[in-house]
Motif scaffolding. Sequence first.
Motif, PDB file in Angstrom:
ATOM      1  N   MET A 173      52.526  31.134  56.102  1.00  0.00           N
ATOM      2  CA  MET A 173      52.022  32.187  56.993  1.00  0.00           C
ATOM      3  C   MET A 173      50.798  32.871  56.387  1.00  0.00           C
ATOM      4  SD  MET A 173      53.432  32.334  59.900  1.00  0.00           S
ATOM      5  CE  MET A 173      52.840  33.899  60.468  1.00  0.00           C
ATOM      6  N   MET A 174      50.834  33.133  55.086  1.00  0.00           N
ATOM      7  CA  MET A 174      49.667  33.737  54.432  1.00  0.00           C
ATOM      8  C   MET A 174      48.483  32.766  54.430  1.00  0.00           C
ATOM      9  SD  MET A 174      51.242  35.995  51.291  1.00  0.00           S
ATOM     10  CE  MET A 174      51.983  34.597  50.471  1.00  0.00           C
ATOM     11  N   ALA A 175      48.758  31.486  54.237  1.00  0.00           N
ATOM     12  CA  ALA A 175      47.691  30.484  54.239  1.00  0.00           C
ATOM     13  C   ALA A 175      47.048  30.396  55.622  1.00  0.00           C
ATOM     14  CB  ALA A 175      48.243  29.122  53.818  1.00  0.00           C
ATOM     15  N   ILE A 176      47.856  30.450  56.663  1.00  0.00           N
ATOM     16  CA  ILE A 176      47.314  30.417  58.024  1.00  0.00           C
ATOM     17  C   ILE A 176      46.388  31.607  58.244  1.00  0.00           C
ATOM     18  CG2 ILE A 176      47.919  30.674  60.476  1.00  0.00           C
ATOM     19  CD1 ILE A 176      50.501  29.084  59.790  1.00  0.00           C
ATOM     20  N   ALA A 177      46.869  32.784  57.876  1.00  0.00           N
ATOM     21  CA  ALA A 177      46.038  33.985  58.038  1.00  0.00           C
ATOM     22  C   ALA A 177      44.754  33.855  57.220  1.00  0.00           C
ATOM     23  CB  ALA A 177      46.825  35.224  57.611  1.00  0.00           C
ATOM     24  N   GLY A 178      44.871  33.320  56.011  1.00  0.00           N
ATOM     25  CA  GLY A 178      43.692  33.145  55.154  1.00  0.00           C
ATOM     26  C   GLY A 178      42.698  32.155  55.741  1.00  0.00           C
ATOM     27  N   PHE A 179      43.188  31.026  56.241  1.00  0.00           N
ATOM     28  CA  PHE A 179      42.292  30.025  56.829  1.00  0.00           C
ATOM     29  C   PHE A 179      41.600  30.561  58.082  1.00  0.00           C
ATOM     30  CE2 PHE A 179      44.688  26.653  54.484  1.00  0.00           C
ATOM     31  CZ  PHE A 179      43.589  26.140  53.806  1.00  0.00           C
ATOM     32  N   VAL A 180      42.338  31.259  58.930  1.00  0.00           N
ATOM     33  CA  VAL A 180      41.742  31.803  60.147  1.00  0.00           C
ATOM     34  C   VAL A 180      40.717  32.876  59.789  1.00  0.00           C
ATOM     35  CG1 VAL A 180      42.231  33.121  62.257  1.00  0.00           C
ATOM     36  CG2 VAL A 180      43.686  31.191  61.611  1.00  0.00           C
ATOM     37  N   PHE A 181      41.032  33.722  58.826  1.00  0.00           N
ATOM     38  CA  PHE A 181      40.082  34.743  58.390  1.00  0.00           C
ATOM     39  C   PHE A 181      38.830  34.099  57.801  1.00  0.00           C
ATOM     40  CE2 PHE A 181      38.381  37.462  55.000  1.00  0.00           C
ATOM     41  CZ  PHE A 181      38.027  38.576  55.762  1.00  0.00           C
TER      42      PHE A 181
END
Length: 162
Positions: A23-31
């Motif tokens: 979930m943190m990786a998804i947020a990081g990639f989208v950001f």
Amino acid sequence: MIYMKKFARVYVKAENFLTNFLMMAIAGFVFFASVMRWAGSPLSWSIEFSQLLFVWVIFLGANRALREDSHISVDFFVKKLPDKARAVLEIIISILVMAFLIFLIIFGIQLSIENSVRLISNLPLSYSFVTLAVPIGSLLMFITLSLKLKEKIMRLKTDPAK
């Protein structure tokens, strides 16, 4: 039995860590993709990779929610049943869900095989990495539900008054 409980504890910790990390990786990639798009250098692969991770989070998270009894349910009428009838109904529902999970495992494997030659757009990865989440997540949920079902049946056998 001791090794099994230790393995289960380690597995639960690893699954919780993995779902949180994804979930943190998804947020990081989208950001990161948003910042790069704003800077004038969009990264098309970042969104596809985030979508791949999201599919895995869905199935791993579904198993986590199943294990923690966090799935949404409507239990207004079920709560009005006597304890024994409620336990029997829960067992029947668990068996039906397990049958559906077997269906997902079988057809998820077939889907993954069929998609093995298809590539994810903008990434040099097979689409099977996405579709494998279905049978693997379903298998994990089947195992979790099997353990819960065994526990429910044992509880029903040991407490016949319910």
